[in-house]
Design a protein around this motif. Structure first.
Motif, PDB file in Angstrom:
ATOM      1  N   ASP A 298       0.822  -1.213   0.000  1.00  0.00           N
ATOM      2  CA  ASP A 298       0.000   0.000   0.000  1.00  0.00           C
ATOM      3  C   ASP A 298       0.853   1.259   0.000  1.00  0.00           C
ATOM      4  O   ASP A 298       0.563   2.217  -0.728  1.00  0.00           O
ATOM      5  CB  ASP A 298      -0.933  -0.004   1.211  1.00  0.00           C
ATOM      6  N   LEU A 299       1.904   1.260   0.798  1.00  0.00           N
ATOM      7  CA  LEU A 299       2.730   2.452   0.883  1.00  0.00           C
ATOM      8  C   LEU A 299       3.542   2.660  -0.393  1.00  0.00           C
ATOM      9  O   LEU A 299       3.625   3.778  -0.903  1.00  0.00           O
ATOM     10  CB  LEU A 299       3.659   2.384   2.091  1.00  0.00           C
ATOM     11  N   CYS A 300       4.119   1.600  -0.929  1.00  0.00           N
ATOM     12  CA  CYS A 300       4.907   1.749  -2.162  1.00  0.00           C
ATOM     13  C   CYS A 300       4.009   2.124  -3.337  1.00  0.00           C
ATOM     14  O   CYS A 300       4.424   2.868  -4.230  1.00  0.00           O
ATOM     15  CB  CYS A 300       5.681   0.464  -2.452  1.00  0.00           C
ATOM     16  N   GLY A 301       2.772   1.619  -3.335  1.00  0.00           N
ATOM     17  CA  GLY A 301       1.833   2.060  -4.354  1.00  0.00           C
ATOM     18  C   GLY A 301       1.551   3.546  -4.254  1.00  0.00           C
ATOM     19  O   GLY A 301       1.455   4.250  -5.263  1.00  0.00           O
ATOM     20  N   SER A 302       1.423   4.032  -3.018  1.00  0.00           N
ATOM     21  CA  SER A 302       1.212   5.462  -2.800  1.00  0.00           C
ATOM     22  C   SER A 302       2.439   6.265  -3.235  1.00  0.00           C
ATOM     23  O   SER A 302       2.315   7.299  -3.898  1.00  0.00           O
ATOM     24  CB  SER A 302       0.908   5.708  -1.322  1.00  0.00           C
ATOM     25  N   LEU A 303       3.612   5.762  -2.905  1.00  0.00           N
ATOM     26  CA  LEU A 303       4.842   6.492  -3.227  1.00  0.00           C
ATOM     27  C   LEU A 303       5.096   6.594  -4.733  1.00  0.00           C
ATOM     28  O   LEU A 303       5.644   7.585  -5.211  1.00  0.00           O
ATOM     29  CB  LEU A 303       6.028   5.822  -2.544  1.00  0.00           C
ATOM     30  N   VAL A 304       4.688   5.558  -5.464  1.00  0.00           N
ATOM     31  CA  VAL A 304       4.957   5.577  -6.903  1.00  0.00           C
ATOM     32  C   VAL A 304       4.169   6.671  -7.605  1.00  0.00           C
ATOM     33  O   VAL A 304       4.536   7.124  -8.693  1.00  0.00           O
ATOM     34  CB  VAL A 304       4.674   4.189  -7.526  1.00  0.00           C
ATOM     35  N   THR A 305       3.077   7.156  -6.972  1.00  0.00           N
ATOM     36  CA  THR A 305       2.299   8.231  -7.583  1.00  0.00           C
ATOM     37  C   THR A 305       3.076   9.547  -7.624  1.00  0.00           C
ATOM     38  O   THR A 305       2.663  10.482  -8.304  1.00  0.00           O
ATOM     39  CB  THR A 305       0.967   8.455  -6.838  1.00  0.00           C
ATOM     40  N   LEU A 306       4.192   9.615  -6.909  1.00  0.00           N
ATOM     41  CA  LEU A 306       5.040  10.803  -6.998  1.00  0.00           C
ATOM     42  C   LEU A 306       5.677  10.919  -8.374  1.00  0.00           C
ATOM     43  O   LEU A 306       6.101  12.002  -8.793  1.00  0.00           O
ATOM     44  CB  LEU A 306       6.140  10.745  -5.929  1.00  0.00           C
ATOM     45  N   ASP A 307       5.748   9.788  -9.098  1.00  0.00           N
ATOM     46  CA  ASP A 307       6.390   9.771 -10.411  1.00  0.00           C
ATOM     47  C   ASP A 307       5.473   9.323 -11.538  1.00  0.00           C
ATOM     48  O   ASP A 307       5.841   9.447 -12.708  1.00  0.00           O
ATOM     49  CB  ASP A 307       7.605   8.818 -10.385  1.00  0.00           C
ATOM     50  N   LEU A 308       4.300   8.793 -11.209  1.00  0.00           N
ATOM     51  CA  LEU A 308       3.481   8.174 -12.242  1.00  0.00           C
ATOM     52  C   LEU A 308       2.008   8.226 -11.854  1.00  0.00           C
ATOM     53  O   LEU A 308       1.656   7.975 -10.702  1.00  0.00           O
ATOM     54  CB  LEU A 308       3.919   6.705 -12.407  1.00  0.00           C
ATOM     55  N   ASP A 309       1.151   8.541 -12.834  1.00  0.00           N
ATOM     56  CA  ASP A 309      -0.299   8.476 -12.634  1.00  0.00           C
ATOM     57  C   ASP A 309      -0.717   7.027 -12.855  1.00  0.00           C
ATOM     58  O   ASP A 309      -0.874   6.572 -13.992  1.00  0.00           O
ATOM     59  CB  ASP A 309      -1.006   9.406 -13.621  1.00  0.00           C
ATOM     60  N   VAL A 310      -0.886   6.290 -11.760  1.00  0.00           N
ATOM     61  CA  VAL A 310      -1.183   4.866 -11.845  1.00  0.00           C
ATOM     62  C   VAL A 310      -2.607   4.593 -11.381  1.00  0.00           C
ATOM     63  O   VAL A 310      -3.086   5.209 -10.424  1.00  0.00           O
ATOM     64  CB  VAL A 310      -0.167   4.048 -11.009  1.00  0.00           C
ATOM     65  N   HIS A 311      -3.282   3.686 -12.083  1.00  0.00           N
ATOM     66  CA  HIS A 311      -4.645   3.297 -11.746  1.00  0.00           C
ATOM     67  C   HIS A 311      -4.618   1.863 -11.218  1.00  0.00           C
ATOM     68  O   HIS A 311      -4.526   0.903 -11.987  1.00  0.00           O
ATOM     69  CB  HIS A 311      -5.544   3.374 -12.988  1.00  0.00           C
ATOM     70  N   PRO A 312      -4.693   1.677  -9.888  1.00  0.00           N
ATOM     71  CA  PRO A 312      -4.593   0.334  -9.328  1.00  0.00           C
ATOM     72  C   PRO A 312      -5.905  -0.441  -9.426  1.00  0.00           C
ATOM     73  O   PRO A 312      -6.985   0.127  -9.314  1.00  0.00           O
ATOM     74  CB  PRO A 312      -4.234   0.601  -7.862  1.00  0.00           C
ATOM     75  N   ILE A 313      -5.762  -1.745  -9.627  1.00  0.00           N
ATOM     76  CA  ILE A 313      -6.894  -2.664  -9.543  1.00  0.00           C
ATOM     77  C   ILE A 313      -7.029  -3.071  -8.078  1.00  0.00           C
ATOM     78  O   ILE A 313      -6.049  -3.432  -7.433  1.00  0.00           O
ATOM     79  CB  ILE A 313      -6.649  -3.911 -10.411  1.00  0.00           C
TER      80      ILE A 313
END
Length: 308
Positions: A140-155
């Motif tokens: 959960d945290l790494c998914g949140s952190l990756v949004t600092l560099d990328l607009d990601v749409h999680p399933i």
């Protein structure tokens, strides 16, 4: 059809007495999310050790998984790795609290990310991309952190507890521009068409209906089959999203999956499982070993290895 989001529930519905204990837990989680990172890691360690003592069934699942995946391990080594797994899980719970209630910018200085050119080069093709990853404790945290560099749409999977799911969706929406319930294929295709990154965690047993059997650590394992089909249908590139906890923070990287997809579902599943094995090898204790990964058997009716 996608399942109804609990964000559509009225707050009045969610204030019913049966939810009061859940709301109390959410209040405690909210307060814990403000603790300093080092304090959270310290408390997470001891929470993990408590869980290790309190959940013999989960310890058993871990031990069976280690016997299957690492047959060369001694009993003592399996016990120690199980203990380290629970410690990592305890830390992961605090990281989940942080991901829900704190901005990812708070931990930006603790992130190591050196493959931005991979995602930039991929998105230049204009077909979006499919990120695949495993379930590791700082997910959960790494998914949140990756949004600092990328607009990601999680399933994501809708949770059974209405309050838990309502809070999860509401808070994640502050970080992700879009979340996609796992049954909503229309939104997956729409995101890829709009050149966005769609993120799947691909390493859980979702049963016989949605899977093919492919080797995972040398054992035939039910593996989701639709990633290759989506990639073939949309011509979207597939990237491995490999992430984990370090001594002082987190790192993540993107790796383009070459020669994928093929025309064979089993071959595609085998490639995915090999990628998961490689990702696990560098951080074994962080992987979700307490999941019954080998629950569904290739021969219907054969007993699960987790049965005592």
């Amino acid at each position: 059809m996608a399942k109804k989001s609990t964000k559509d529930f009225t707050l009045k519905q969610l204030l019913a007495p049966k939810y009061w204990l859940t709301w109390l837990a959410m209040g405690i989680i909210y307060l814990l999310s403000f603790l300093p990172w080092n304090t959270q890691q310290f408390l997470g360690k001891y929470l993990g050790l408590l869980l290790y003592k309190a959940t013999p069934r989960r310890r058993h699942i871990c031990d069976v998984n280690f016997e299957i995946c690492y047959p060369e391990m001694s009993k003592e080594e399996r016990v120690e790795l199980t203990k380290q797994h629970f410690i990592s899980t305890g830390k992961g719970l605090f990281e989940t609290f942080t991901s829900w209630f704190q901005s990812p910018k708070k931990l930006a200085s603790r992130v190591e990310f050196n493959t931005k050119e991979v995602i930039d080069r991929t998105l230049e093709k204009g077909r979006g991309c499919i990120l695949i990853s495993g379930h590791f404790s700082p997910l959960d945290l790494c998914g949140s952190l990756v949004t600092l560099d990328l607009d990601v749409h999680p399933i994501y999977k809708r949770q059974n507890n209405a309050v838990f799911n309502w809070v999860m969706e509401k808070q994640r929406k502050k970080v992700y521009s879009k979340m996609i319930e796992r049954s909503d294929m229309r939104e997956v295709l729409k995101s890829l068409k709009n050149n966005k990154a769609v993120w799947y965690a691909v390493d859980q047993d979702y049963g016989r209906k949605n899977s093919v059997f492919a080797p995972f650590f040398g054992r035939q394992c039910a593996t989701i089959s639709h990633i290759g089909r989506i990639a073939k249908m949309t011509n979207a590139p597939v990237l491995l999203f490999d992430y984990g906890r370090t001594e002082n923070g987190y790192n993540y990287r993107f790796v383009e999956v070459e020669n994928y997809p093929t025309d064979n579902d089993v071959t595609n599943a085998t490639i995915i499982n090999q990628l998961m094995e490689e990702a696990i090898s560098t951080k074994k204790e962080q992987y979700l070993w307490s999941h019954r990964r080998f629950k569904t058997q290739p021969v219907k009716g054969d007993p699960s290895p987790y049965e005592r």
